[in-house]
Scaffold this active site. Structure first.
Site, PDB file in Angstrom:
ATOM      1  N   ASP A   1       0.770  -1.182  -0.009  1.00 19.00           N
ATOM      2  CA  ASP A   1      -0.098  -0.146   0.010  1.00 19.00           C
ATOM      3  C   ASP A   1       0.803   1.185  -0.006  1.00 19.00           C
ATOM      4  O   ASP A   1       0.792   2.131  -0.788  1.00 19.00           O
ATOM      5  CB  ASP A   1      -0.900   0.074   1.285  1.00 19.00           C
ATOM      6  CG  ASP A   1      -1.875  -1.074   1.231  1.00 19.00           C
ATOM      7  OD1 ASP A   1      -1.406  -2.289   1.984  1.00 19.00           O
ATOM      8  OD2 ASP A   1      -3.032  -1.042   1.013  1.00 19.00           O
TER       9      ASP A   1
ATOM     10  N   GLU B   1      -5.182   7.447  -0.148  1.00 16.70           N
ATOM     11  CA  GLU B   1      -5.605   6.704   1.127  1.00 16.70           C
ATOM     12  C   GLU B   1      -4.666   6.708   2.295  1.00 16.70           C
ATOM     13  O   GLU B   1      -4.918   6.984   3.385  1.00 16.70           O
ATOM     14  CB  GLU B   1      -5.893   5.298   0.996  1.00 16.70           C
ATOM     15  CG  GLU B   1      -6.542   4.463   2.081  1.00 16.70           C
ATOM     16  CD  GLU B   1      -6.891   3.136   1.989  1.00 16.70           C
ATOM     17  OE1 GLU B   1      -6.868   2.701   0.658  1.00 16.70           O
ATOM     18  OE2 GLU B   1      -7.145   2.265   2.950  1.00 16.70           O
TER      19      GLU B   1
ATOM     20  N   ASP C   1      -6.297   5.234  -4.532  1.00 19.55           N
ATOM     21  CA  ASP C   1      -6.305   4.031  -3.445  1.00 19.55           C
ATOM     22  C   ASP C   1      -5.427   2.990  -3.911  1.00 19.55           C
ATOM     23  O   ASP C   1      -5.584   2.474  -4.981  1.00 19.55           O
ATOM     24  CB  ASP C   1      -7.733   3.306  -3.430  1.00 19.55           C
ATOM     25  CG  ASP C   1      -7.765   2.322  -2.559  1.00 19.55           C
ATOM     26  OD1 ASP C   1      -8.981   1.788  -2.163  1.00 19.55           O
ATOM     27  OD2 ASP C   1      -6.803   1.883  -2.005  1.00 19.55           O
TER      28      ASP C   1
ATOM     29  N   LEU D   1      -4.079   0.454  -2.987  1.00 19.83           N
ATOM     30  CA  LEU D   1      -4.304  -0.968  -3.206  1.00 19.83           C
ATOM     31  C   LEU D   1      -5.552  -1.065  -2.519  1.00 19.83           C
ATOM     32  O   LEU D   1      -5.572  -1.012  -1.204  1.00 19.83           O
ATOM     33  CB  LEU D   1      -3.037  -1.792  -2.252  1.00 19.83           C
ATOM     34  CG  LEU D   1      -3.024  -3.245  -2.513  1.00 19.83           C
ATOM     35  CD1 LEU D   1      -1.680  -3.754  -1.903  1.00 19.83           C
ATOM     36  CD2 LEU D   1      -4.308  -3.917  -1.738  1.00 19.83           C
ATOM     37  N   ASP D   2      -6.352  -1.334  -3.293  1.00 20.73           N
ATOM     38  CA  ASP D   2      -7.950  -1.596  -2.792  1.00 20.73           C
ATOM     39  C   ASP D   2      -8.038  -3.019  -2.798  1.00 20.73           C
ATOM     40  O   ASP D   2      -7.724  -3.925  -3.469  1.00 20.73           O
ATOM     41  CB  ASP D   2      -9.071  -1.027  -3.669  1.00 20.73           C
ATOM     42  CG  ASP D   2     -10.318  -1.144  -3.449  1.00 20.73           C
ATOM     43  OD1 ASP D   2     -10.603  -0.837  -2.239  1.00 20.73           O
ATOM     44  OD2 ASP D   2     -11.054  -1.796  -4.000  1.00 20.73           O
TER      45      ASP D   2
ATOM     46  N   THR E   1      -6.968  -4.603   0.675  1.00 17.17           N
ATOM     47  CA  THR E   1      -5.696  -4.770   1.499  1.00 17.17           C
ATOM     48  C   THR E   1      -6.076  -6.266   2.220  1.00 17.17           C
ATOM     49  O   THR E   1      -5.228  -7.005   2.549  1.00 17.17           O
ATOM     50  CB  THR E   1      -5.224  -3.667   2.295  1.00 17.17           C
ATOM     51  OG1 THR E   1      -5.290  -2.380   1.630  1.00 17.17           O
ATOM     52  CG2 THR E   1      -4.101  -3.929   3.381  1.00 17.17           C
TER      53      THR E   1
ATOM     54  N   HIS F   1     -17.601  -7.347   5.535  1.00 17.36           N
ATOM     55  CA  HIS F   1     -18.183  -6.376   6.649  1.00 17.36           C
ATOM     56  C   HIS F   1     -19.631  -6.292   6.770  1.00 17.36           C
ATOM     57  O   HIS F   1     -20.540  -5.311   6.642  1.00 17.36           O
ATOM     58  CB  HIS F   1     -17.816  -4.863   6.507  1.00 17.36           C
ATOM     59  CG  HIS F   1     -16.316  -4.591   6.387  1.00 17.36           C
ATOM     60  ND1 HIS F   1     -15.582  -4.877   5.305  1.00 17.36           N
ATOM     61  CD2 HIS F   1     -15.734  -4.335   7.465  1.00 17.36           C
ATOM     62  CE1 HIS F   1     -14.338  -4.582   5.681  1.00 17.36           C
ATOM     63  NE2 HIS F   1     -14.323  -4.160   6.815  1.00 17.36           N
TER      64      HIS F   1
ATOM     65  N   LYS G   1     -15.762  -5.139  -6.922  1.00 24.05           N
ATOM     66  CA  LYS G   1     -17.172  -5.147  -6.959  1.00 24.05           C
ATOM     67  C   LYS G   1     -17.709  -4.592  -8.397  1.00 24.05           C
ATOM     68  O   LYS G   1     -18.565  -5.119  -8.936  1.00 24.05           O
ATOM     69  CB  LYS G   1     -17.851  -4.508  -5.831  1.00 24.05           C
ATOM     70  CG  LYS G   1     -17.459  -5.196  -4.446  1.00 24.05           C
ATOM     71  CD  LYS G   1     -18.107  -4.694  -3.218  1.00 24.05           C
ATOM     72  CE  LYS G   1     -18.072  -5.163  -1.930  1.00 24.05           C
ATOM     73  NZ  LYS G   1     -16.523  -5.134  -1.538  1.00 24.05           N
TER      74      LYS G   1
HETATM   75  O1  LIG Z   1      -8.217  -0.016  -0.098  1.00 23.84           O
HETATM   76  P1  LIG Z   1      -9.003  -0.658   1.268  1.00 23.84           P
HETATM   77  O2  LIG Z   1      -8.631  -0.218   2.646  1.00 23.84           O
HETATM   78  O3  LIG Z   1      -8.550  -2.090   1.090  1.00 23.84           O
HETATM   79  O4  LIG Z   1     -10.440  -0.616   0.842  1.00 23.84           O
HETATM   80  C1  LIG Z   1     -11.480  -1.245   1.438  1.00 23.84           C
HETATM   81  C2  LIG Z   1     -12.643  -0.547   1.783  1.00 23.84           C
HETATM   82  O5  LIG Z   1     -12.064   0.636   2.645  1.00 23.84           O
HETATM   83  C3  LIG Z   1     -13.630  -1.186   2.509  1.00 23.84           C
HETATM   84  O6  LIG Z   1     -14.909  -0.435   2.694  1.00 23.84           O
HETATM   85  C4  LIG Z   1     -13.938  -2.580   1.452  1.00 23.84           C
HETATM   86  O7  LIG Z   1     -14.898  -3.129   2.436  1.00 23.84           O
HETATM   87  P2  LIG Z   1     -15.881  -4.157   2.009  1.00 23.84           P
HETATM   88  O8  LIG Z   1     -15.405  -5.384   1.314  1.00 23.84           O
HETATM   89  O9  LIG Z   1     -16.845  -4.698   3.056  1.00 23.84           O
HETATM   90  O10 LIG Z   1     -16.637  -3.312   0.808  1.00 23.84           O
HETATM   91  C5  LIG Z   1     -12.746  -3.245   1.413  1.00 23.84           C
HETATM   92  O11 LIG Z   1     -13.333  -4.263   0.517  1.00 23.84           O
HETATM   93  C6  LIG Z   1     -11.858  -2.371   0.564  1.00 23.84           C
HETATM   94  O12 LIG Z   1     -12.521  -1.786  -0.587  1.00 23.84           O
HETATM   95 MG   LIG Z   2      -9.892   0.838  -0.752  1.00 20.07          MG
HETATM   96 MG   LIG Z   3      -7.379   0.457   3.350  1.00 20.40          MG
HETATM   97 MG   LIG Z   4      -6.606   0.792  -0.235  1.00 18.35          MG
END
Ligand SMILES: O=P(O)(O)O[C@H]1[C@H](O)[C@@H](O)[C@H](OP(=O)(O)O)[C@@H](O)[C@H]1O
Ligand SMILES: [Mg+2]
Ligand SMILES: [Mg+2]
Ligand SMILES: [Mg+2]
Length: 305
Positions: A49, A72, A115, A117-118, A120, A193, A219
């Site tokens: 990240d 982020e 972002d 790394l989305d 993580t 979540h 998604k």
């Molecule tokens: O970049 P990251 O922190 O991995 O982004 C997260 C989102 O912040 C989080 O809301 C998402 O949660 P959900 O999977 O419950 O939608 C997560 O997947 C990452 O996108």
């Molecule tokens: Mg993200």
């Molecule tokens: Mg994150």
């Molecule tokens: Mg991220």
């Protein structure tokens, strides 16, 4: 004739996202993820990240010093090694024409949401296909351009990595558009979540199937590739850097991404970056406002509280 600023920013973002993606693969290959907790065990950050964000922001800010970039992972040290500095703009993208309405946008009007790394959590668990690099390009407060790079996508020719892009007024590239099966309502949502409110919103839409995956970027890719009709997330977990790029790509494709009340998020630099009203995204073939109307008012009221 000089190339319009928005086209150059998109073209550099495409190449920069791919370089960030290779850094993400390199960190994983080395095996030491350097995991730290940000706001708790549910909010992790890895060396990937941090390094991917340094690469992206150092590259973009070097070429476009007057652009506001929000990442982020907060402030990054931009004195990066030369091999992380991307200066080449993607030539294939630059063969496209700039939408009329975007020709004259000045550098100062852009806000870039990164972002690095989305997904993580999924990255640390080895669910690597959920991982994306997201670079969202907003003009004033609207998401206009987006890059969704998948570091672990396997191309048919054996190459690894895929770039999906979208620019409103021009269109999209990098993927095979597909519609989901008719007569069904397939909804994609959170993998990790799930809350009673998230479940209540899903139930209200009577899905024929629910696909639970990680990553806001991943998604939206389910929608673009015909695997789901809608992405529904009745929770304040996402932030603007999660949705700016996916919203721009989906809407350049003809779909819609808003909060659960059907209102578009502002991507202006000074906004509260939390998407407090959840996420509702739909493919072009279905009525977004119709889906938004089916969300019970008490869910909206709870999110607004
Ligand atoms: O970049 P990251 O922190 O991995 O982004 C997260 C989102 O912040 C989080 O809301 C998402 O949660 P959900 O999977 O419950 O939608 C997560 O997947 C990452 O996108
Ligand atoms: Mg993200
Ligand atoms: Mg994150
Ligand atoms: Mg991220």
């Amino acid at each position: 004739m000089t190339t319009p600023k928005v086209m150059r920013i998109m073209a550099l973002s495409i190449n920069t996202a791919a370089r960030a993606g290779s850094i993400i693969r390199e960190v994983m290959q080395r095996g030491n993820l350097g995991i730290v907790e940000k706001e708790g065990k549910d909010d992790l950050q890895t060396e990937a990240d941090r390094s991917a964000q340094q690469c992206i922001i150092a590259s973009l800010s070097r070429k476009f010093p007057n652009i506001t970039i929000i990442g982020e992972e907060g402030d990054s040290n931009l004195n990066v090694k030369a091999e992380w500095l991307v200066s080449e703009e993607n030539e294939e993208f630059l063969t496209h024409s700039c939408p009329e309405e975007l020709l004259e946008i000045k550098e100062e009007e852009f806000v870039i949401w990164v972002d690095p790394l989305d997904g993580t959590s999924e990255y640390t668990k080895g669910l690597l296909e959920h991982v994306t690099v997201l670079i969202g390009i907003a003009i004033k407060d609207r998401a206009v351009g987006g890059i969704i790079y998948q570091p672990y996508y396997k191309q048919s020719n054996g190459d690894i990595g895929r770039t999906v892009w979208g620019l409103k007024g021009l269109g999209t590239g990098g993927f095979e558009p597909k519609s989901p099966p008719k007569g069904q309502m397939i909804i994609t949502t959170t993998r990790s979540h799930l809350t009673p409110l998230v479940q209540q919103a899903l139930d209200a839409l009577s899905p024929t199937k629910v696909i639970k995956v990680g990553g806001a970027g991943y998604k939206v890719l389910q929608l673009l590739e015909g695997k789901a009709h809608a992405y529904v997330f009745a929770s304040p977990g996402c932030k603007r850097w999660d949705t700016c790029a996916p919203e721009a790509v989906l809407e350049a494709y003809g779909g819609t991404l808003t909060d659960l009340a059907g209102i578009h998020y502002s991507y202006a630099a000074d906004v509260d970056y939390k998407n407090r009203m959840g996420v509702l995204a739909t493919i072009p073939e279905i009525s977004h406002s119709e889906i938004a109307r089916q969300v019970p008012n008490d869910i909206i009221a709870t999110l607004r509280a």
